[in-house]
Design a protein around this motif. Structure first.
Motif, short mmCIF file in Angstrom:
data_model
loop_
_atom_site.label_atom_id
_atom_site.label_comp_id
_atom_site.label_asym_id
_atom_site.label_seq_id
_atom_site.Cartn_x
_atom_site.Cartn_y
_atom_site.Cartn_z
N ASP A 97 0.82 -1.21 0.00
CA ASP A 97 0.00 0.00 0.00
C ASP A 97 0.86 1.26 0.00
OD1 ASP A 97 -2.33 -1.47 -0.01
OD2 ASP A 97 -2.70 -1.27 2.15
N VAL A 98 2.00 1.21 0.69
CA VAL A 98 2.90 2.36 0.71
C VAL A 98 3.37 2.68 -0.71
CG1 VAL A 98 5.19 3.16 1.42
CG2 VAL A 98 3.69 2.07 3.09
N VAL A 99 3.78 1.66 -1.45
CA VAL A 99 4.32 1.88 -2.80
C VAL A 99 3.22 2.32 -3.76
CG1 VAL A 99 5.78 0.96 -4.62
CG2 VAL A 99 6.00 0.06 -2.32
N THR A 100 2.09 1.64 -3.73
CA THR A 100 1.01 2.04 -4.63
C THR A 100 0.48 3.42 -4.26
OG1 THR A 100 -0.61 0.84 -3.27
CG2 THR A 100 0.35 -0.34 -5.13
N GLY A 101 0.49 3.73 -2.96
CA GLY A 101 0.07 5.06 -2.53
C GLY A 101 1.00 6.15 -3.01
N ALA A 102 2.26 5.77 -3.30
CA ALA A 102 3.22 6.73 -3.85
C ALA A 102 3.12 6.83 -5.36
CB ALA A 102 4.65 6.32 -3.44
N GLY A 103 2.17 6.09 -5.94
CA GLY A 103 1.90 6.22 -7.37
C GLY A 103 2.52 5.17 -8.26
N HIS A 104 2.95 4.02 -7.70
CA HIS A 104 3.61 2.99 -8.49
C HIS A 104 2.78 1.72 -8.48
CE1 HIS A 104 7.16 5.60 -8.47
NE2 HIS A 104 6.95 5.74 -7.17
N GLU A 105 2.28 1.35 -9.66
CA GLU A 105 1.42 0.17 -9.76
C GLU A 105 2.22 -1.13 -9.72
OE1 GLU A 105 -1.93 0.12 -9.70
OE2 GLU A 105 -1.63 2.24 -9.21
N SER A 106 3.49 -1.09 -10.13
CA SER A 106 4.34 -2.27 -10.05
C SER A 106 5.73 -1.82 -9.61
CB SER A 106 4.42 -3.02 -11.38
OG SER A 106 5.04 -2.20 -12.37
N PHE A 107 6.50 -2.75 -9.05
CA PHE A 107 7.76 -2.35 -8.44
C PHE A 107 8.62 -3.57 -8.15
CE2 PHE A 107 4.22 -2.59 -5.51
CZ PHE A 107 4.64 -3.53 -4.57
N PHE A 108 9.91 -3.32 -7.95
CA PHE A 108 10.84 -4.33 -7.47
C PHE A 108 10.88 -4.27 -5.94
CE2 PHE A 108 12.74 -2.99 -11.62
CZ PHE A 108 12.54 -4.18 -12.30
N VAL A 109 11.38 -5.35 -5.31
CA VAL A 109 11.51 -5.37 -3.87
C VAL A 109 12.89 -5.89 -3.49
CG1 VAL A 109 10.53 -6.07 -1.66
CG2 VAL A 109 9.04 -5.88 -3.65
N SER A 110 13.56 -5.17 -2.61
CA SER A 110 14.82 -5.62 -2.02
C SER A 110 14.60 -5.80 -0.54
CB SER A 110 15.93 -4.58 -2.26
OG SER A 110 17.09 -4.92 -1.50
N GLY A 111 14.71 -7.04 -0.07
CA GLY A 111 14.57 -7.33 1.35
C GLY A 111 15.91 -7.64 1.97
N TYR A 112 16.06 -7.25 3.22
CA TYR A 112 17.30 -7.52 3.96
C TYR A 112 16.96 -8.23 5.26
CZ TYR A 112 21.15 -6.62 7.19
OH TYR A 112 22.12 -6.76 8.15
N SER A 113 17.59 -9.38 5.50
CA SER A 113 17.41 -10.14 6.73
C SER A 113 15.92 -10.44 6.94
CB SER A 113 18.03 -9.38 7.90
OG SER A 113 18.18 -10.20 9.04
N MET A 114 15.33 -10.04 8.07
CA MET A 114 13.91 -10.30 8.28
C MET A 114 13.05 -9.66 7.19
SD MET A 114 11.38 -9.36 11.48
CE MET A 114 11.02 -7.71 10.84
N GLY A 115 13.54 -8.56 6.61
CA GLY A 115 12.81 -7.91 5.53
C GLY A 115 12.62 -8.80 4.33
N CYS A 116 13.46 -9.84 4.19
CA CYS A 116 13.28 -10.79 3.08
C CYS A 116 11.97 -11.53 3.22
CB CYS A 116 14.44 -11.78 3.04
SG CYS A 116 16.04 -11.06 2.66
N ALA A 117 11.59 -11.86 4.45
CA ALA A 117 10.32 -12.57 4.67
C ALA A 117 9.15 -11.69 4.26
CB ALA A 117 10.20 -13.00 6.12
N VAL A 118 9.24 -10.40 4.55
CA VAL A 118 8.19 -9.47 4.14
C VAL A 118 8.16 -9.37 2.61
CG1 VAL A 118 7.29 -7.14 4.39
CG2 VAL A 118 8.53 -8.19 6.29
N ALA A 119 9.34 -9.30 2.00
CA ALA A 119 9.43 -9.21 0.54
C ALA A 119 8.84 -10.44 -0.13
CB ALA A 119 10.89 -9.03 0.13
N VAL A 120 9.18 -11.62 0.38
CA VAL A 120 8.65 -12.86 -0.18
C VAL A 120 7.13 -12.90 -0.05
CG1 VAL A 120 8.51 -15.36 0.22
CG2 VAL A 120 10.74 -14.21 0.13
N THR A 121 6.62 -12.52 1.11
CA THR A 121 5.18 -12.53 1.33
C THR A 121 4.47 -11.56 0.39
OG1 THR A 121 5.60 -13.09 3.65
CG2 THR A 121 3.39 -12.30 3.09
#
Length: 254
Positions: A71-95
């Motif tokens: 929602d943060v990314v789409t709220g900033a005006g981007h309908e599609s995007f890449f994701v870079s996760g780090y450590s625990m952030g990888c689990a969020v990225a995968v989800t």
């Protein structure tokens, strides 16, 4: 409407950055932000209880957190995007990639894990215990597990003390909730469902999470690529330039 404090900078395709437990955008990605912003519109929220983002009143849930960041990314005006996760952030990225495949174009997972092994769980438990003690003791512990032996050996006593002071002064109040979520993560079922191009980056000198955990992740993601960097878990501190190049080179080729 999300209440997460979010950094947006740069130009080009959108790139969502997801930091790790007990960290923040600046702590985990700060040294690579200028390089990434030359190629991407970086959208970098601080997770609940980190940076200027308020903490929640309930335990963190991986699915809800992933949806909020989308929602943060789409709220900033981007309908599609890449994701870079780090450590625990990888689990969020995968989800996020599994729940929103129409939005996530590609993934970079740095220092990831499927679930904590016994050694990582013991380290996480010790981290959580130290949250109730002197911040200086916790800061020294964080330095010891986040940085490689080689990196620490290059620092003078004054530099080590300065880093410890910096860490103790910037410990996120959301750390307990982050560490609690860490113990519940299990991506065994999610990783084989990833359809996006994925690069997995390990850290060969990691003393927080075994590099074998990253290789396990790569083995479960269909068609993923694996590489590693000669550094500890604190990749941005030890290998900022090479890390930024790996992320950029992979994503611009997708």
């Amino acid at each position: 409407m999300t209440g997460l404090s979010t950094l947006v900078q740069g130009a080009g395709p959108a790139l969502l950055l997801v930091h790790g437990a007990g960290g923040s955008v600046q702590a985990n990605y700060g040294p690579v932000l200028p390089a990434l912003s030359r190629h991407f519109t970086v959208v970098a929220p601080d997770l609940p209880g980190s940076g200027r983002s308020p903490g929640g009143t309930r335990p963190l849930e991986l699915e809800a957190l992933a949806d909020e960041l989308v929602d943060v990314v789409t709220g900033a005006g981007h309908e599609s995007f890449f994701v870079s996760g780090y450590s625990m952030g990888c689990a969020v990225a995968v989800t996020a990639a599994v729940r929103h495949p129409e939005r996530v174009r590609g993934l970079v997972l740095s220092a990831p894990f499927v679930k904590l092994d016994a050694a990582a769980r013991a380290t996480s438990d010790r981290w959580a215990e130290l949250l109730d003690g002197p911040p200086e003791e916790l800061a020294r512990f964080i330095l010891a597990v986040m940085c490689s032996e080689q990196y620490l050996a290059r620092l003078s006593p004054a530099q080590l003390e300065g880093l410890a002071e910096l860490i103790s002064a910037s410990l996120p109040p959301g750390s307990p909730a982050h560490l609690e979520l860490l113990t519940r993560i299990d991506l065994t079922g999610a990783l084989p469902r990833i359809t996006q191009p994925t690069l997995v980056i390990g850290a060969s000198g990691d003393r927080l999470l075994s590099p074998d955990l990253g290789k396990e992740v790569a083995g479960l993601v269909p068609g993923s690529r694996y590489t590693d960097l000669p550094c500890g878990h604190a990749i941005a501190a030890e290998s900022a330039g090479p890390w930024a190049r790996l992320i950029t080179d992979f994503l611009v080729s997708v």
